[in-house]
Design a protein around this motif. Structure first.
Motif, PDB file in Angstrom:
ATOM      1  N   GLU A  99      22.210 -17.297  15.033  1.00  0.00           N
ATOM      2  CA  GLU A  99      23.677 -17.318  15.048  1.00  0.00           C
ATOM      3  C   GLU A  99      24.199 -15.877  15.011  1.00  0.00           C
ATOM      4  N   GLU A 100      25.490 -15.785  15.120  1.00  0.00           N
ATOM      5  CA  GLU A 100      26.103 -14.459  15.054  1.00  0.00           C
ATOM      6  C   GLU A 100      25.997 -13.912  13.636  1.00  0.00           C
ATOM      7  N   ARG A 105      26.819 -11.986  10.186  1.00  0.00           N
ATOM      8  CA  ARG A 105      28.034 -11.696   9.426  1.00  0.00           C
ATOM      9  C   ARG A 105      28.207 -10.177   9.366  1.00  0.00           C
ATOM     10  N   TYR A 110      29.633 -17.048   1.669  1.00  0.00           N
ATOM     11  CA  TYR A 110      29.062 -16.044   2.559  1.00  0.00           C
ATOM     12  C   TYR A 110      30.031 -14.901   2.813  1.00  0.00           C
ATOM     13  N   ALA A 132      18.700 -13.107   6.876  1.00  0.00           N
ATOM     14  CA  ALA A 132      19.409 -13.745   7.983  1.00  0.00           C
ATOM     15  C   ALA A 132      20.581 -12.889   8.444  1.00  0.00           C
ATOM     16  N   ASN A 133      21.387 -12.450   7.473  1.00  0.00           N
ATOM     17  CA  ASN A 133      22.563 -11.674   7.840  1.00  0.00           C
ATOM     18  C   ASN A 133      22.402 -10.185   7.572  1.00  0.00           C
TER      19      ASN A 133
END
Lengths: 513, 444
Positions: free
Chosen positions: A153-154, A156, A203, A120-121
């Motif tokens: 989403e943005e 990290r 996170y 995801a990130n």
């Protein structure tokens, strides 16, 4: 021959188990994907599977056989019959009669979930990542991962830790980190230096040197980059030098100290790009030190002398050595050797057993000559001076074969022998240091691996009449006896450049002429 | 008026709440304080105490509701290390009250610190421990001062330290450890890590703390309220304590009621009090508004809708209703609350507090918080709601500790029970409640 493990092996889950009864019990067995595997008491499912080489199918991030178990990445989950939840195979103790499925739909779904969370990130820019090609995240994603990302989403991003130097050896890219914490556990439990920590939590959890100004200070930093499953920690000496799929991998040993760590030489088109440790329980475990890891630069040094050098006849002491052909060198040397009454052969203890024996045999055929060995690094004279530099691998004796040379009955050097000799021939493989503290007016012949700067500094003290270029450990076949008297034999991993010859060929050449 | 018929004299912990000096040892001894401890040390064996606590049906007040007597009986009798030397055992009090909506331990530590100390002395005798630690949440400065003062008073009286209560060879001392403000350190193994000075991250289980706990020694971790209930059980008898509750859970409970009630606060009531009665007891919903939702056991417990609130507050009844009794933090929300916003705030808390060990929890809590934030601010899509359920499915039950399950509690229950509100947010592209509030303010 087995030696005691000198690194901390994996921590078994501590459970107060009753002591084993003396009468022999039938070996407990576990069934993994239909294959019945015997295991040792105290093994986890992963260890049992690894013992039977069945673990290739169990993906893992945080698990590493040389590190304590964390059980946090949740990638190695397996389905165990009669257990309600999926179990992490790295931390669940194996039990007799356990039936494990590593590829059931439930397991695969869970792993896909983990992959989706980890990706995801994670930056999706494998083409510009140095780890691509040997990245566990990449490999497992091919096997288990979703093909597209649903994360809208943005992402990290750590702006200040995208390329952060943790030390002059290791660079951190925090955006690529999957928080497996192998590195943190390595510095906690293996090197015991505690020089890496996780800052913050959740996170925002960020890897950092404990003392950010000092950076990493352990001597095994390269290992961090070996087992980092992603491109978060990279070794400065290698990063962005070569795509890993071009590398040709051959096994060898490290010649930088008397430990003799087992390594893999990674080269491309005869150029060594890096050295990596290879697991050997009785020598180095999973690790190697940084000094050894960058030692290939001796062989790859652009100043290394790879053609025979000779000083012209009657030239002064300071006159330059000039490049020549082997034929002319052999011709000239034969004259010198035949006219010398007392030849002293000095063998640097980084020469292989075979080389030392060949020189010894040659010497026995030359009347008046004698053979001695010299180590001279770190003040070590004989193997008795050797000792550990830390609790892991590094040894005081910085040459690889002191014990092998001693085993041939060759004696350590005696200063009087040097001053008596009328010709000194010194053979080494790039690691042993020249005994320049001995005063000598005799002509010296250097033999083996030398670079231009070394020769220049030697010339200021000694009368060097010629240089015979030789081979590095990785360029030749040979055996080496390590600090625990274990004889290890290696084969050629790269072809030498230039005109270097093996010791045997040089002796043959000189003898025939 | 209140529908609950529970006279103040029947209260176990907060019986003397109205008195001003309950935190002093003088007052505590004047109301039979330390009587139970003296009796236990002089007359009872450790096993006897464990049996008595088992009979009382005391269940842990920290959240999981595990039977306390059983937990104590798991402690090894004579633990030995590899060389055969006896290992010390540690008693740890979990005073890291971090669950949003919970503030009962604060009351006990402020007003009844000696009850906690006496409970720990009895528990220390029961499990054979000579050292107790109180791990207090770092933000609780007043509570830390209060408990430290009480420990000093007890030491001065000879109730703590060496040869306590004048009994030769009987030692027990309590040390206070101040946490550094991490929610996860309320999880018992994370608490033990933090107590040892390590990162507050939950440990792999097994081994359980009863085998390998604080500093590698067998340890027993209990909540403040659990310890504070113990002196009553010994003094008045297990039967009396058990009679106050249900068949499976005895005693009273401190309910921390917060949110939209007239008189929020800590109320000591029978453990099986009805939730609607409890709200009534606190003066009803604020301003006579309608009830919308209740979180019955601290932020991790799934929400109940107004129609589901006719439920007893004991562990089993709430579990049957699909939620949990948790730490006793009852958060009441009236009709003005936007559930999406409430869930978004809760998830932001979890995003911040995940320790970050396990992949699912670290990334999932972040992901969920971002999604809820987006939906609340009008950026949601119709596919998001099912996707959230899928993310929660990938998180729950797959991690080392129960944190990931706690994250999915408010996320899943809010979507399941108030799906129409989420759909309204997505349809309008904004939060309808904020608009209403602004309109009301303009009208006023």
């Amino acid at each position: 021959m087995k030696t005691e493990l000198n690194y901390q092996s994996y921590k078994k889950p501590v459970i107060d188990t009753p002591p084993a009864t003396p009468e022999a019990k039938p070996t407990p067995k576990i069934t993994i994907d239909g294959v019945v595997i015997p295991f040792q008491a105290g093994d986890t499912i992963m260890q049992a599977a690894e013992r039977a080489n069945a673990a290739a199918e169990i993906p893992r991030f945080c698990y590493h056989p040389g590190l304590p178990i964390a059980g946090t990445c949740r990638m190695c989950t397996v389905e165990v019959e009669k257990m309600p939840k999926l179990m992490t195979s790295c931390s669940t103790p194996a039990a007799d009669g356990m039936i494990v499925h590593t590829q059931s739909p439930k397991v695969r779904k869970s792993r896909t979930g983990v992959m989706e969370f980890l990706l995801a990130n994670h930056p999706l820019d494998c083409p510009v990542c140095d780890k691509a090609g040997e990245c566990e995240l990449q490999d497992y994603n091919f096997e288990y991962g979703p093909s597209t990302s649903r994360f809208v989403e943005e992402k990290r991003v750590w702006d200040d830790a995208t390329t952060k130097k943790l030390s002059d050896k290791v660079t951190l890219n925090m955006n690529r980190c999957v928080h497996c914490e192998r590195c943190v556990r390595f510095t906690d439990e293996v090197t015991k230096t505690n020089d890496l920590v996780m800052k913050n939590r959740g996170y925002k959890k960020e890897l950092s040197a404990t003392d950010e100004e000092r950076g990493l200070w352990n001597d095994y930093q390269g290992c961090l980059t070996d087992f980092c499953p992603v491109g978060a920690l990279t070794f400065n000496d290698f990063r962005f030098h070569k795509r890993v799929w071009f590398l040709d991998k051959k096994k060898s040993i490290c010649d930088q100290c008397s430990k003799g760590c087992n390594i893999e030489v990674h080269s491309d088109q005869n150029v060594v790009e890096r050295l990596m440790p290879v697991f050997n329980e009785s020598v180095n475990g999973h690790w190697m030190c940084d000094e050894g890891r960058v030692s290939y630069h001796t062989a790859m040094n652009p100043l290394r002398i790879v053609s025979p050098l000779l000083k012209s006849k009657g030239a002064s002491k300071d006159a330059a050595l000039v490049s020549t052909t082997w034929e002319f060198l052999f011709q000239q040397l034969n004259v010198v050797i035949k006219s010398s009454k007392k030849i002293l052969f000095i063998i640097g203890t980084d020469a292989s057993c075979e080389e030392a024996e060949q020189v010894k045999n040659w010497s026995s055929k030359l009347a008046g000559s004698s053979v001695v060995y010299f180590n001279g690094v770190n003040g070590v004279q004989t193997s008795k001076d050797d000792g550990k530099l830390d609790h892991l691998l590094r040894m005081k004796d910085k040459t690889s074969n002191t014990r092998g040379v001693e085993a041939l009955g060759i004696q350590p050097i005696n200063p009087n022998q040097v001053s008596d000799a009328d010709l000194v021939i010194y053979l080494r493989a790039g690691r042993a240091q020249l005994p320049i503290e001995f005063s000598s007016s005799a002509p010296w012949l250097l033999w083996g691996v030398w670079n231009l700067e070394e020769v220049k500094s030697v010339q200021q003290k000694l009368n060097v009449v010629g240089l015979i270029p030789g081979l590095m450990t990785m360029e030749k076949d040979g055996s080496y006896v390590n600090e625990s008297q274990l004889k290890q034999t290696v084969t050629t991993t790269i072809q030498t450049t230039g005109h270097c010859l093996t010791v045997n060929k040089v002796i043959e050449g000189l003898w025939i002429k | 008026m209140s529908a609950i018929n529970f006279p103040n004299e029947n209260r176990i912990i907060t019986k003397h709440l109205e008195k001003p000096d309950t935190h002093l040892i003088g007052h505590y001894e004047s109301v039979d304080g330390y009587v139970a401890a003296k009796r236990v040390l002089n007359e009872m064996s450790g096993d006897g105490v464990v049996d008595e606590v088992k009979k009382s049906n005391l269940r842990g007040r920290g959240g999981a509701g595990f039977p306390t007597g059983m937990k104590w009986s798991f402690m090894p009798k004579d633990p030995k290390d590899a060389k055969g030397n006896p290992k010390p055992k540690y008693l740890v009090c979990n005073a890291d009250e971090g669950e949003p909506g919970t503030f009962k331990d604060s009351l006990i530590m402020n007003r009844f610190p000696h009850m906690l100390i006496e409970g720990m002395i009895i528990a220390g005798h029961a499990i054979g421990s000579e050292v107790g630690y109180i791990y207090v949440r770092g933000e609780y400065v007043k509570e830390i001062i209060s408990v430290e003062k009480a420990i000093d008073e007890a030491r001065a009286k000879g109730y703590l330290g060496k040869d306590i209560f004048g009994i030769k060879g009987k030692n027990f001392d309590i040390f206070l450890y101040r946490g550094a403000g991490a929610y996860i350190c309320g999880e018992e193994t994370a608490l033990l890590n933090s107590l040892e000075g390590k990162r507050g991250e939950p440990r792999l289980k097994p081994p359980f703390p009863a085998q390998v706990g604080a500093f590698g020694m067998p340890s027993c971790v209990n909540n403040v309220e659990t310890f504070a209930s113990v002196p009553f059980i010994i003094r008045e008898g297990a039967a009396k304590f058990a009679a106050m509750g249900t068949e499976k859970a005895g005693g009273t409970r401190l309910f921390c009621v917060s949110g939209h009630v007239e008189r929020p606060g800590v109320y000591e009531l029978p453990i099986n009090v009805n939730l609607l009665d409890l709200i009534e007891h606190c003066g009803g919903v604020r301003g006579g508004r309608a009830l919308k939702a209740v979180i019955p056991g601290g932020a991790s417990a799934p929400m109940l809708t107004a129609s589901e609130c006719n439920v007893a507050m004991d562990f089993d009844s709430l579990a049957k209703a699909g939620t949990m009794a948790g730490s006793g933090g009852v958060i009441v929300m009236d009709e003005t609350v936007c559930i999406v916003e409430a869930a978004s705030i809760l998830l932001k808390f979890y995003e911040h507090e995940s320790c970050g060990q396990c992949s699912q929890c670290r990334e999932g809590s972040h992901w969920l918080a971002r999604m809820f934030h987006r939906i609340e601010n009008g950026g949601g899509t119709s596919a998001d709601l099912d996707f959230i359920s899928e993310i929660c499915g990938n998180m729950a039950g797959q991690t080392i500790c129960a944190f990931a399950d706690a994250v999915t509690g408010p996320a899943l229950s809010s979507i399941k029970k108030f799906r129409h509100e989420f759909e309204e947010h997505i349809r309008l592209g904004r939060c309808p409640h904020k608009h209403v509030l602004v309109a009301q303010q303009v009208e006023a």
